[in-house]
Scaffold this motif. Sequence first.
Motif, PDB file in Angstrom:
ATOM      1  N   GLY A   1       0.819  -1.208   0.000  1.00  0.00           N
ATOM      2  CA  GLY A   1       0.000   0.000   0.000  1.00  0.00           C
ATOM      3  C   GLY A   1       0.851   1.256   0.000  1.00  0.00           C
ATOM      4  O   GLY A   1       0.534   2.241  -0.689  1.00  0.00           O
TER       5      GLY A   1
ATOM      6  N   SER B   1       0.994   4.135  -2.927  1.00  0.00           N
ATOM      7  CA  SER B   1       0.811   5.558  -2.639  1.00  0.00           C
ATOM      8  C   SER B   1       1.916   6.401  -3.274  1.00  0.00           C
ATOM      9  O   SER B   1       1.679   7.519  -3.727  1.00  0.00           O
ATOM     10  CB  SER B   1       0.769   5.798  -1.125  1.00  0.00           C
ATOM     11  OG  SER B   1       2.054   5.753  -0.540  1.00  0.00           O
TER      12      SER B   1
ATOM     13  N   SER C   1       2.355   7.981   1.729  1.00  0.00           N
ATOM     14  CA  SER C   1       1.429   7.625   2.795  1.00  0.00           C
ATOM     15  C   SER C   1       2.025   8.022   4.149  1.00  0.00           C
ATOM     16  O   SER C   1       3.248   8.121   4.292  1.00  0.00           O
ATOM     17  CB  SER C   1       1.141   6.116   2.770  1.00  0.00           C
ATOM     18  OG  SER C   1       2.327   5.388   3.012  1.00  0.00           O
TER      19      SER C   1
ATOM     20  N   SER D   1      -4.402   2.474  -2.554  1.00  0.00           N
ATOM     21  CA  SER D   1      -3.320   2.328  -1.576  1.00  0.00           C
ATOM     22  C   SER D   1      -3.870   2.393  -0.152  1.00  0.00           C
ATOM     23  O   SER D   1      -3.441   1.630   0.723  1.00  0.00           O
ATOM     24  CB  SER D   1      -2.258   3.421  -1.777  1.00  0.00           C
ATOM     25  OG  SER D   1      -2.698   4.675  -1.313  1.00  0.00           O
ATOM     26  N   CYS D   2      -4.833   3.281   0.094  1.00  0.00           N
ATOM     27  CA  CYS D   2      -5.439   3.400   1.424  1.00  0.00           C
ATOM     28  C   CYS D   2      -6.170   2.119   1.805  1.00  0.00           C
ATOM     29  O   CYS D   2      -6.088   1.666   2.951  1.00  0.00           O
ATOM     30  CB  CYS D   2      -6.410   4.587   1.457  1.00  0.00           C
ATOM     31  SG  CYS D   2      -5.627   6.205   1.298  1.00  0.00           S
TER      32      CYS D   2
ATOM     33  N   VAL E   1      -5.583  -0.953   0.645  1.00  0.00           N
ATOM     34  CA  VAL E   1      -4.604  -2.036   0.856  1.00  0.00           C
ATOM     35  C   VAL E   1      -3.930  -1.886   2.216  1.00  0.00           C
ATOM     36  O   VAL E   1      -3.790  -2.857   2.971  1.00  0.00           O
ATOM     37  CB  VAL E   1      -3.555  -2.035  -0.278  1.00  0.00           C
ATOM     38  CG1 VAL E   1      -2.441  -3.046   0.034  1.00  0.00           C
ATOM     39  CG2 VAL E   1      -4.201  -2.368  -1.611  1.00  0.00           C
ATOM     40  N   VAL E   2      -3.521  -0.653   2.550  1.00  0.00           N
ATOM     41  CA  VAL E   2      -2.888  -0.408   3.856  1.00  0.00           C
ATOM     42  C   VAL E   2      -3.866  -0.722   4.982  1.00  0.00           C
ATOM     43  O   VAL E   2      -3.497  -1.369   5.969  1.00  0.00           O
ATOM     44  CB  VAL E   2      -2.402   1.057   3.967  1.00  0.00           C
ATOM     45  CG1 VAL E   2      -1.999   1.375   5.413  1.00  0.00           C
ATOM     46  CG2 VAL E   2      -1.220   1.297   3.055  1.00  0.00           C
TER      47      VAL E   2
ATOM     48  N   SER F   1      -4.862  10.266   3.080  1.00  0.00           N
ATOM     49  CA  SER F   1      -4.511   8.956   3.641  1.00  0.00           C
ATOM     50  C   SER F   1      -4.549   8.981   5.159  1.00  0.00           C
ATOM     51  O   SER F   1      -5.067   8.058   5.796  1.00  0.00           O
ATOM     52  CB  SER F   1      -3.119   8.534   3.162  1.00  0.00           C
ATOM     53  OG  SER F   1      -3.071   8.408   1.761  1.00  0.00           O
TER      54      SER F   1
END
Length: 201
Positions: free
Chosen positions: A10, A14, A22, A105-106, A108-109, A177
Motif C-alpha cells: 500500500g 501511494s 502515505s 493504496s489506502c 490495501v494499507v 490517507s
Amino acid sequence: MFSLFLISLGAAISIKANLGTSPIICLPYVSSLILKMSVGTVCLIFNVIFIAVQIILLRGDFERRQYLQIVVGTIFSLSIDFSMMLVSFLNPADYLSQFATLLLSCLVVAFGVLLEVQTEVVYLPPDGIIVAISKVLKKEFPKVKPFFDTSLVLTAAILSVVFLGYLAGVREGTIISALIIGPIVKVLQNHFNPYVEALIS
C-alpha cells in the motif's frame, strides 16, 4: 507477515500515485532527504524511537515479544523496495487516475493494518505506538490512528519546509490517507472481523 506485505504494498502504491507519500513513510522519507540517508535506515531509527515510546507509555504492560518490532520494522523497510518493483507498471497519467490509485493504496494499507491488529502478535512500530496510545487513553485503534497519522504528516511538512525549503512527499494525498485509513479500518473490522478471526483460528 502477509499483513506486513500488504502495508508495504500500500505504501508503494501511494508513492506511485504521486499525490504525496502515505503517512507511515512520510516522515522517514522527508527525514531521509534532510539527513541524506536511505529511507530504510531512517525508518529503522524511527522504529527504535517508536518502540522506546511504547515502553515508556505501557511500562510493565509492554510485552517482551513486541521487541520483535525491530525485526518486523527492518523487514518492512526492505519490503517497500520489493513492492515498488511489483507496482512498477502503475503510472497514472491524469489526476483522476492518481486519485483512484491513492484510494487503492489506502484500502490495501487499511486491510493490512486490520490483519496486523487482529492477530495481535507483533505490530509495525508506527502501529504499535498507536495501539499503546489506544490502551492508555482507552480509545479504539481506528479513532486514534487518524490523529497520530496527521501528526506525522504535519511534522514532516514542517521539517520539509524548514530544512529543504519546499514540501517533499507531502501533498493532498498524504492528508487524505492520514484521515481515511483509520475509518476504513473501522469499516473493515465491522464487515470482515468474523472472517479474519476464523482465518486466524
